[in-house]
Design a protein around this motif. Sequence first.
Motif, mmCIF file in Angstrom:
data_model
loop_
_atom_site.group_PDB
_atom_site.id
_atom_site.type_symbol
_atom_site.label_atom_id
_atom_site.label_comp_id
_atom_site.label_asym_id
_atom_site.label_seq_id
_atom_site.Cartn_x
_atom_site.Cartn_y
_atom_site.Cartn_z
ATOM 1 N N PHE A 31 0.830 -1.207 0.000
ATOM 2 C CA PHE A 31 0.000 0.000 0.000
ATOM 3 C C PHE A 31 0.864 1.257 0.000
ATOM 4 O O PHE A 31 0.590 2.226 -0.724
ATOM 5 N N TYR A 32 1.953 1.226 0.788
ATOM 6 C CA TYR A 32 2.825 2.406 0.852
ATOM 7 C C TYR A 32 3.641 2.559 -0.423
ATOM 8 O O TYR A 32 3.938 3.685 -0.858
ATOM 9 N N LEU A 35 1.417 4.322 -2.834
ATOM 10 C CA LEU A 35 1.332 5.757 -2.529
ATOM 11 C C LEU A 35 2.578 6.502 -3.008
ATOM 12 O O LEU A 35 2.495 7.594 -3.584
ATOM 13 N N LEU A 38 2.444 6.896 -6.669
ATOM 14 C CA LEU A 38 1.453 7.921 -7.004
ATOM 15 C C LEU A 38 2.010 9.320 -6.800
ATOM 16 O O LEU A 38 1.866 10.211 -7.659
ATOM 17 N N PHE A 39 2.673 9.525 -5.650
ATOM 18 C CA PHE A 39 3.227 10.856 -5.363
ATOM 19 C C PHE A 39 4.340 11.199 -6.353
ATOM 20 O O PHE A 39 4.479 12.355 -6.801
ATOM 21 N N LEU A 75 4.802 14.605 1.132
ATOM 22 C CA LEU A 75 3.964 13.428 1.402
ATOM 23 C C LEU A 75 4.737 12.131 1.171
ATOM 24 O O LEU A 75 4.584 11.152 1.915
ATOM 25 N N ALA A 76 5.571 12.135 0.152
ATOM 26 C CA ALA A 76 6.390 10.948 -0.111
ATOM 27 C C ALA A 76 7.362 10.696 1.037
ATOM 28 O O ALA A 76 7.582 9.544 1.450
ATOM 29 N N CYS A 79 5.585 9.096 3.853
ATOM 30 C CA CYS A 79 5.416 7.657 3.591
ATOM 31 C C CYS A 79 6.683 6.882 3.920
ATOM 32 O O CYS A 79 6.634 5.776 4.477
#
Length: 582
Positions: A31-32, A35, A38-39, A75-76, A79
Amino acid sequence: MAKKFKLPGRHEFIEKTLNSLTSKKKAHIVFYFLLLILFEVANYFLKSTVTSTEVFMLGNTPIPLATMPGVFSSLANICLILLVVLFDTLGFVTSSLIISFQIIKVSYLIFHSSQGESFAGIFTGLFTLLAIIIMFLNNRQIEKIQRKLREQAVTDSLTGLPNRLACNELIKTLVKKGEKFALAMIDLNNFKSINDTLGHNAGNEVLKEIATRWKFAADSGLSGTHDFITRQGGDEFTLIIRDYKTDDDIYKSIKYYESVLEKRILLKNQDFFASASFGYAEYPADSDNTDTLFAYADMAMYEIKRAGSSAHILRFTPNLIENSEHNVEIERKIRVALEEDTIYYDLQPQFDMNHKLRGFETLARMKDSEGNIILPGEFIPVAETVGLIDRIDSHVFKKSAQFFGELVKKTGLEAVLSVNVSVRHLIKDDYIDEVREVLKKSGLSPKQLEIEITESIMIDSEGPAIANINELKKMGIRIAIDDFGTGYSSLSYLNRVPADMLKIDKSFIDKMNSSDSSKQYVASIISIGHIMNFDVISEGVEGDDQLETLRSIGCDLIQGFIWGHPMSPEEAEKLVHQMMIV
């Protein structure tokens, strides 16, 4: 050759139990990664397409789209930090590789362009890398402390064995899987006597030694089954047995745990021989309810303990429920009898082979509150199990000594009063003081008192017992070894016990004239006794043929219905007067 098992070992199960008690569900690491991808895609897309003049409205506030790549970079980084927090070493390695790649990428861009703002990306990456290194090292320290605390939650601090919680967790797991298993409750025999005489530190050393032996037994697989041994508390342990085919496999496994106790324990320069009582029940054959299963195993354990035989292992059977209820009622009656003074005694006369009175053995008797007689075979084993036997011993000893002392004063009788003592009573700290007090109050001479002990005393608590026996001998009191040959017969015990008398059990006398081997056995005991300078008395002599056989093989004394049933003190006094007239 012992069977090797690939199932999780004791330590692996402890860790698994700890994790199941303390872990929380975490999102999967994939999941991470999604993300982060995506970022990174959003960051690349915005940098490639957005101009400095483009904005979007957040409420009434215009936000330049050119600032969004920095937001997605932050945001990355968050994460990456969460990977370290949630996934420990895997997260740390993953985050470190990603950040290192980003730093290399930014450095490459700086090298091939003159964009000064790219230096910010390098410093951000370095600071993020430093942050996750600090967090990782700090988490490792915290996890080390947590692991220790978690292990303490399911581990007994004294012995290092899994504790009650670990036992319950394993049982829950096995029940959930529908796996059959046997549950054995274990209680050490006469362990309280060690604490009473040698102190709790000595008792703890014994527990640790026993735990070490049982740890090895469980880890080695030598029992032939897959086992899990735990300490419930005090001198109580629990054994969970798996991977067996028949009830005989369970019995053999438990027998192995019993056998590892046979080797002596050296405690304060004294030999101590431990033994234990094992009661077991099977899931789901005996019960599919774990609380009931524990109760059934406990019931079997107390029943075998109450029986007081050389066998120490018993499986639960339904009739034990009725027996348990009966024992509870007998215990209640014993307590009432002690309070209401309805514990009394009879005296059985002892004679030499010429029918001359040698003395009397004191026999404990009991009535309930309605005046009904409770047989010794019922109340004595229960009293031993629930720890009331020393109170009964003491009660009977004081009363019979007082009577016998007065009888000696009145008649000038030269005879011996023989009194039984349990191991629990004999090894009490104040036992010798009690004997001195009884002799003083009764006026009885020490040479007219005989203390009867059983062979099992030498197994259960040899060191403390020998110390008190030696003290009794110094006082001039006689020592008799009761029921010789029925338990742990050993010449080495006879060498260590300063005894005066051997008592041959009635069971051998009964078979003596119908079995030549039994007759030879009795003759051997008499011969051993004489070699060691002991007198020998045969119990339960009922017929003239038995009397003649005992005469022919050299027995010194007899006790039994042939010349005297157990009698009240008043009847005993009449017998003394009759014998003195003759």
